[in-house]
Motif scaffolding. Structure first.
Motif, PDB file in Angstrom:
ATOM      1  N   ARG A 235      56.665  33.114   4.319  1.00 26.18           N
ATOM      2  CA  ARG A 235      57.248  33.383   5.639  1.00 26.18           C
ATOM      3  C   ARG A 235      58.497  32.551   5.912  1.00 26.18           C
ATOM      4  NH1 ARG A 235      53.350  31.634   9.453  1.00 26.18           N
ATOM      5  NH2 ARG A 235      54.183  33.053  11.029  1.00 26.18           N
ATOM      6  N   SER A 236      58.688  31.468   5.197  1.00 23.56           N
ATOM      7  CA  SER A 236      59.836  30.589   5.431  1.00 23.56           C
ATOM      8  C   SER A 236      61.018  30.980   4.557  1.00 23.56           C
ATOM      9  CB  SER A 236      59.459  29.135   5.140  1.00 23.56           C
ATOM     10  OG  SER A 236      59.310  28.934   3.745  1.00 23.56           O
ATOM     11  N   ALA A 237      62.209  30.556   4.966  1.00 22.43           N
ATOM     12  CA  ALA A 237      63.408  30.792   4.156  1.00 22.43           C
ATOM     13  C   ALA A 237      63.306  30.073   2.817  1.00 22.43           C
ATOM     14  CB  ALA A 237      64.643  30.321   4.920  1.00 22.43           C
ATOM     15  N   SER A 238      62.841  28.825   2.829  1.00 25.86           N
ATOM     16  CA  SER A 238      62.740  28.049   1.590  1.00 25.86           C
ATOM     17  C   SER A 238      61.762  28.680   0.614  1.00 25.86           C
ATOM     18  CB  SER A 238      62.313  26.608   1.901  1.00 25.86           C
ATOM     19  OG  SER A 238      63.309  25.939   2.631  1.00 25.86           O
ATOM     20  N   GLY A 239      60.591  29.100   1.131  1.00 27.07           N
ATOM     21  CA  GLY A 239      59.600  29.721   0.269  1.00 27.07           C
ATOM     22  C   GLY A 239      60.099  31.018  -0.338  1.00 27.07           C
ATOM     23  N   ARG A 240      60.758  31.839   0.475  1.00 25.75           N
ATOM     24  CA  ARG A 240      61.263  33.120  -0.020  1.00 25.75           C
ATOM     25  C   ARG A 240      62.376  32.920  -1.058  1.00 25.75           C
ATOM     26  NH1 ARG A 240      61.135  37.381   5.121  1.00 25.75           N
ATOM     27  NH2 ARG A 240      58.848  37.402   5.271  1.00 25.75           N
TER      28      ARG A 240
ATOM     29  N   HIS B 195      52.563  26.480  -1.378  1.00 25.22           N
ATOM     30  CA  HIS B 195      53.519  26.174  -0.314  1.00 25.22           C
ATOM     31  C   HIS B 195      54.720  25.455  -0.915  1.00 25.22           C
ATOM     32  CE1 HIS B 195      50.909  22.611  -0.701  1.00 25.22           C
ATOM     33  NE2 HIS B 195      52.002  21.921  -0.420  1.00 25.22           N
ATOM     34  N   MET B 196      55.712  25.226  -0.102  1.00 28.71           N
ATOM     35  CA  MET B 196      56.838  24.376  -0.472  1.00 28.71           C
ATOM     36  C   MET B 196      56.643  23.017   0.191  1.00 28.71           C
ATOM     37  SD  MET B 196      58.741  26.364  -2.366  1.00 28.71           S
ATOM     38  CE  MET B 196      60.367  25.582  -2.467  1.00 28.71           C
TER      39      MET B 196
ATOM     40  N   LEU C  88      47.781  32.905  -3.509  1.00 28.51           N
ATOM     41  CA  LEU C  88      47.915  33.171  -2.081  1.00 28.51           C
ATOM     42  C   LEU C  88      47.038  34.337  -1.645  1.00 28.51           C
ATOM     43  CD1 LEU C  88      51.763  32.724  -1.536  1.00 28.51           C
ATOM     44  CD2 LEU C  88      49.933  31.132  -0.922  1.00 28.51           C
ATOM     45  N   ARG C  89      46.835  35.309  -2.510  1.00 27.98           N
ATOM     46  CA  ARG C  89      45.960  36.441  -2.154  1.00 27.98           C
ATOM     47  C   ARG C  89      44.528  35.984  -1.911  1.00 27.98           C
ATOM     48  NH1 ARG C  89      48.335  38.859  -6.999  1.00 27.98           N
ATOM     49  NH2 ARG C  89      50.274  39.897  -6.373  1.00 27.98           N
TER      50      ARG C  89
ATOM     51  N   ASN D  53      55.494  27.103   4.647  1.00 26.10           N
ATOM     52  CA  ASN D  53      54.872  28.352   4.220  1.00 26.10           C
ATOM     53  C   ASN D  53      55.687  29.020   3.109  1.00 26.10           C
ATOM     54  OD1 ASN D  53      54.346  31.419   4.419  1.00 26.10           O
ATOM     55  ND2 ASN D  53      52.681  30.523   5.601  1.00 26.10           N
ATOM     56  N   MET D  54      55.008  29.543   2.105  1.00 23.62           N
ATOM     57  CA  MET D  54      55.691  30.100   0.940  1.00 23.62           C
ATOM     58  C   MET D  54      56.314  31.469   1.195  1.00 23.62           C
ATOM     59  SD  MET D  54      56.588  29.653  -2.231  1.00 23.62           S
ATOM     60  CE  MET D  54      55.568  28.365  -2.993  1.00 23.62           C
TER      61      MET D  54
END
Length: 279
Positions: free
Chosen positions: A141-146, A112-113, A164-165, A138-139
């Motif tokens: 789904r969020s803008a920061s994570g992406r 995660h972030m 994550l998998r 969330n890594m």
């Protein structure tokens, strides 16, 4: 009460040994005995405990005890993050004065972030609470994570995705869809910034049908060559700004802020220089 005092004393002795090892780099049992005055039997128990915790190890060539690399690496990471926050804070303050919407500075934590800083308290639109510090984002789904995972170094990306998998969290299920992950990474790289997943409403695990904070976010990677120590985002309300209009207004300012943080990190701008540039 006596038991509590004994526990604290034992901890104090352990910290003393660790501090001496970190200061010297390596010490034998005899060296530690001379420097601390502690009995060798006590030192052996302390060293065994520290070794089991992964904090120290014993060198074969001379039997000296050495602080572990993982401990030094953790301290180094913390130092780098402290530097990142110190450098980024005035840039975030300037950013919210320009765009009025709040931002966060986030760093990766493998799955995660994590929020390290936010200018939400200074934003004109201060009814959008962000953070707090330590908040997990969330890594995938969020803008920061992406923004992070799309631009970080390939080995780091693969380690994150593999972890994550294997995750059992509902919010990490996207990692098990390789085609979707590849598409979102390609899209993020092409546009140069991260955006929220259409179904992401701010909750780590739930979708917008269950939890919708009414917001949108964009995020830029802070890039030091191939290394990405963190991301900077801007968040706004969908009701106030449609996405297309928000991107036209906010992406240039966010990009300038992320580049400025990277410049100050890369060139070691001093506090005096920072104050001067802030006017």
């Amino acid at each position: 009460m006596t038991h509590a005092v004994k526990s604290i004393t034992a901890l104090s002795r352990g910290l003393l040994v660790l501090q001496r090892l970190q200061a010297a780099g390596a010490l034998t049992l005899a060296d530690l005995h001379r420097q601390t005055g502690l009995p060798k039997a006590t030192l052996l128990r302390i060293l065994k405990t520290l070794a089991e915790a992964g904090a120290v190890w014993q060198r074969m060539v001379d039997g000296a005890w050495v602080p572990s690399f993982s401990l030094a690496e953790m301290a180094g990471r913390m130092d780098r993050e402290h530097q990142l926050v110190e450098v980024a804070s005035p840039v975030l303050a300037d950013l919210t004065a320009r765009v009025e919407w709040p931002s966060v500075l986030a760093v990766p934590r493998l799955t995660h972030m994590e929020v390290l800083e936010t200018n939400a308290a200074r934003a004109y639109f201060d009814r959008i609470p962000l953070g707090p510090v330590g908040f997990q984002v969330n890594m995938l789904r969020s803008a920061s994570g992406r923004a992070f995972i799309a631009f970080c170094e390939a080995p780091v990306r693969e380690a994150i995705l593999e972890t994550l998998r294997r995750s059992e969290r509902k919010g990490d299920r996207l990692a098990r869809l390789p085609d979707r992950v590849a598409a979102l990474l390609a899209e993020t790289r092409a546009q140069g910034f991260g955006l929220r997943d259409p179904d992401f409403g701010g909750h780590f695990d739930e979708g917008r049908s269950t939890h919708d904070d009414g917001r949108e976010s964009l995020a830029l990677p802070i890039r030091l060559g191939p290394h990405v120590p963190g991301t900077l985002n801007i968040t706004w309300t969908r009701r106030a700004l449609p996405r297309a209009r928000a991107l036209a207004l906010l992406v240039p300012a966010a990009r300038e802020a992320a580049d400025e943080i990277a410049r100050r990190m890369g060139h070691g701008v001093s506090p005096d220089e920072t104050a001067a540039t802030e006017g």
